[in-house]
Design a protein around this motif. Structure first.
Motif, PDB file in Angstrom:
ATOM      1  N   ASN A   1       0.794  -1.213   0.011  1.00 11.86           N
ATOM      2  CA  ASN A   1       0.105  -0.125  -0.059  1.00 11.86           C
ATOM      3  C   ASN A   1       0.912   1.254  -0.088  1.00 11.86           C
ATOM      4  OD1 ASN A   1      -2.616  -1.355   0.421  1.00 11.86           O
ATOM      5  ND2 ASN A   1      -1.767  -2.076   2.253  1.00 11.86           N
TER       6      ASN A   1
ATOM      7  N   GLU B   1       1.785  -0.135   5.959  1.00 11.22           N
ATOM      8  CA  GLU B   1       0.977  -1.083   6.200  1.00 11.22           C
ATOM      9  C   GLU B   1      -0.315  -0.673   6.555  1.00 11.22           C
ATOM     10  OE1 GLU B   1       4.362  -3.958   8.314  1.00 11.22           O
ATOM     11  OE2 GLU B   1       3.921  -2.102   9.343  1.00 11.22           O
ATOM     12  N   PRO B   2      -1.295  -1.706   6.480  1.00 15.09           N
ATOM     13  CA  PRO B   2      -2.593  -1.239   6.639  1.00 15.09           C
ATOM     14  C   PRO B   2      -2.932  -0.473   7.776  1.00 15.09           C
ATOM     15  CG  PRO B   2      -2.709  -3.430   5.702  1.00 15.09           C
ATOM     16  CD  PRO B   2      -1.112  -2.904   5.846  1.00 15.09           C
ATOM     17  N   GLU B   3      -2.359  -1.227   9.266  1.00 11.21           N
ATOM     18  CA  GLU B   3      -2.614  -0.488  10.450  1.00 11.21           C
ATOM     19  C   GLU B   3      -2.065   0.795  10.574  1.00 11.21           C
ATOM     20  OE1 GLU B   3       0.182  -3.491  10.532  1.00 11.21           O
ATOM     21  OE2 GLU B   3      -1.451  -3.954   9.230  1.00 11.21           O
TER      22      GLU B   3
ATOM     23  N   SER C   1      -1.983   3.214   7.905  1.00 12.04           N
ATOM     24  CA  SER C   1      -2.533   4.166   6.795  1.00 12.04           C
ATOM     25  C   SER C   1      -3.008   5.450   7.328  1.00 12.04           C
ATOM     26  CB  SER C   1      -3.265   3.428   5.741  1.00 12.04           C
ATOM     27  OG  SER C   1      -4.346   3.005   6.000  1.00 12.04           O
ATOM     28  N   ASN C   2      -3.997   5.234   8.363  1.00 13.74           N
ATOM     29  CA  ASN C   2      -4.682   6.328   8.763  1.00 13.74           C
ATOM     30  C   ASN C   2      -3.900   7.287   9.553  1.00 13.74           C
ATOM     31  OD1 ASN C   2      -7.379   5.389   8.022  1.00 13.74           O
ATOM     32  ND2 ASN C   2      -7.915   4.297   9.756  1.00 13.74           N
TER      33      ASN C   2
ATOM     34  N   LEU D   1      -4.889   6.836  -1.184  1.00 15.37           N
ATOM     35  CA  LEU D   1      -4.349   5.481  -0.473  1.00 15.37           C
ATOM     36  C   LEU D   1      -4.715   4.554  -1.730  1.00 15.37           C
ATOM     37  CD1 LEU D   1      -3.472   3.308   1.733  1.00 15.37           C
ATOM     38  CD2 LEU D   1      -5.686   3.185   2.267  1.00 15.37           C
TER      39      LEU D   1
ATOM     40  N   ARG E   1      -3.261   0.640  -3.660  1.00 17.70           N
ATOM     41  CA  ARG E   1      -2.812  -0.837  -3.287  1.00 17.70           C
ATOM     42  C   ARG E   1      -2.342  -1.158  -4.689  1.00 17.70           C
ATOM     43  NH1 ARG E   1      -3.691  -5.091   0.167  1.00 17.70           N
ATOM     44  NH2 ARG E   1      -3.977  -6.986  -0.502  1.00 17.70           N
TER      45      ARG E   1
END
Ligand code: PMV
Length: 315
Positions: free
Chosen positions: A180, A288-290, A292-293, A309, A311
């Motif tokens: 990502n 990493e997805p965790e 991204s916010n 964002l 992928r």
């Protein structure tokens, strides 16, 4: 009334901008969340050959005949007629829209050209091949870029990650493990030709130093290719950091880009760099997805005009 439509994605350069102009390898990826779209609608009641152009995003409403010959849309349509062996397209309207930020290093011009070529060629039942589309867009891109490397037209035409060496290699890059990216826009418009011209003058004045910088950038792209092909994504972050440092030494970063790059790293990104010509435009961060916010918030707090964002995966 038959309508023919086509669309093309934006793109970012993952590794190797500027050095790619000097024959070093680079990697670019499509950004499918933003797209340029072209719709061709036959207008059989209009005079033969009359092509109306509607591009509301750039407040353009005209006919092909009224458009200056050097306008990128006029160039791409002219190139299409030549490639298709016709004098003109049957009377039609061509509507062009795009959600790709302009002059932000995301390939908006190339994406518009790809979409227009595909929609127009479909409207006469003679689809151009990918190679033809990419080559024709390259010709049109010369207007935006001077002497482009060809990476933008390639990645946008194929809409796949590419490993690219100017005039030599075009490899559709298999992505073993998706990853990502967050794209942060400085909001500062940066014409590619100016940064490319400045790098060229610096290279002429400091040949050895710039060739070393380009070699080091090329080495990052080669390592990144391996990492993407083998799914070793964690090594990409440090490679991006290294590529950004080399771009700073080339003189194409800016305080705004550096601020966003640092904010992304502090927010938890695995690595970050400017993307595209530099000076303004966009930067990218590997997340990493965790995280991204948190990285998105960090970028907006640091002044990003917008974030996307995306992928990256094998399509
Ligand atoms: O179109 P941009 O702004 O992403 O920049 C293109 C990348 C350069 O390497 C700076 C130029 C080129 O033609 O490859």
């Amino acid at each position: 009334m038959p309508a023919f439509s086509a669309s093309a994605p934006g793109k970012v350069i993952l590794f190797g901008e500027h050095a790619v102009v000097y024959g070093r390898p680079a990697i670019a990826v499509p950004v499918t969340q933003v797209r340029a779209k072209a719709i061709v609608i036959a207008e059989p009641k209009s005079p033969p050959g009359m092509l109306r152009i509607l591009a509301p995003d750039i407040h353009l409403e005209t006919t092909l005949a009224e458009l200056p010959e050097s306008h990128p849309l006029a160039v791409v349509i002219q190139k299409a007629t030549l490639a298709l062996g016709i004098d003109h397209f049957p009377a039609c309207s061509l509507q062009v829209t795009s959600t790709i930020p302009i002059a932000a290093g995301m390939g908006s011009g190339a994406a518009v050209s790809v979409a227009v070529l595909r929609a127009l060629s479909a409207s006469i039942g003679h689809l151009l091949s990918d190679v033809q589309v990419s080559d024709l867009v390259y010709e049109a891109e010369k207007i935006y870029h001077g002497i482009p490397s060809g990476i933008d037209n390639t990645v946008i035409t194929y809409s796949r990650p590419v490993y690219f060496i100017k005039g030599k290699t075009m490899e559709l890059l298999p992505v073993k493990k998706p990853f990502n990216l967050i794209i942060g826009d400085t909001g500062i418009k940066s014409p590619t030709a100016i940064a490319v011209g400045d790098v060229h003058r610096s290279w002429e004045a400091n040949n050895r130093q710039y060739d070393q910088l380009f070699d080091a950038v090329g080495a990052s792209a080669i390592s990144a290719r391996k990492a993407i092909r083998s799914g070793n994504i964690s090594t990409l972050g440090p490679l991006m950091d290294e590529n950004h440092r080399l771009l700073q030494q080339m003189g194409v970063s800016s305080p705004e880009l550096d601020k966003l790059v640092e904010a992304a790293r502090a927010g938890g990104a695995l690595g970050a760099k400017l993307s595209g010509a530099g000076r303004g435009g966009s930067m990218i961060a590997l997340v990493e997805p965790e995280t991204s916010n948190a990285v998105t918030t960090a970028l907006l707090n640091a002044g990003a005009a917008g974030t996307i964002l995306t992928r990256i995966e094998h399509s």
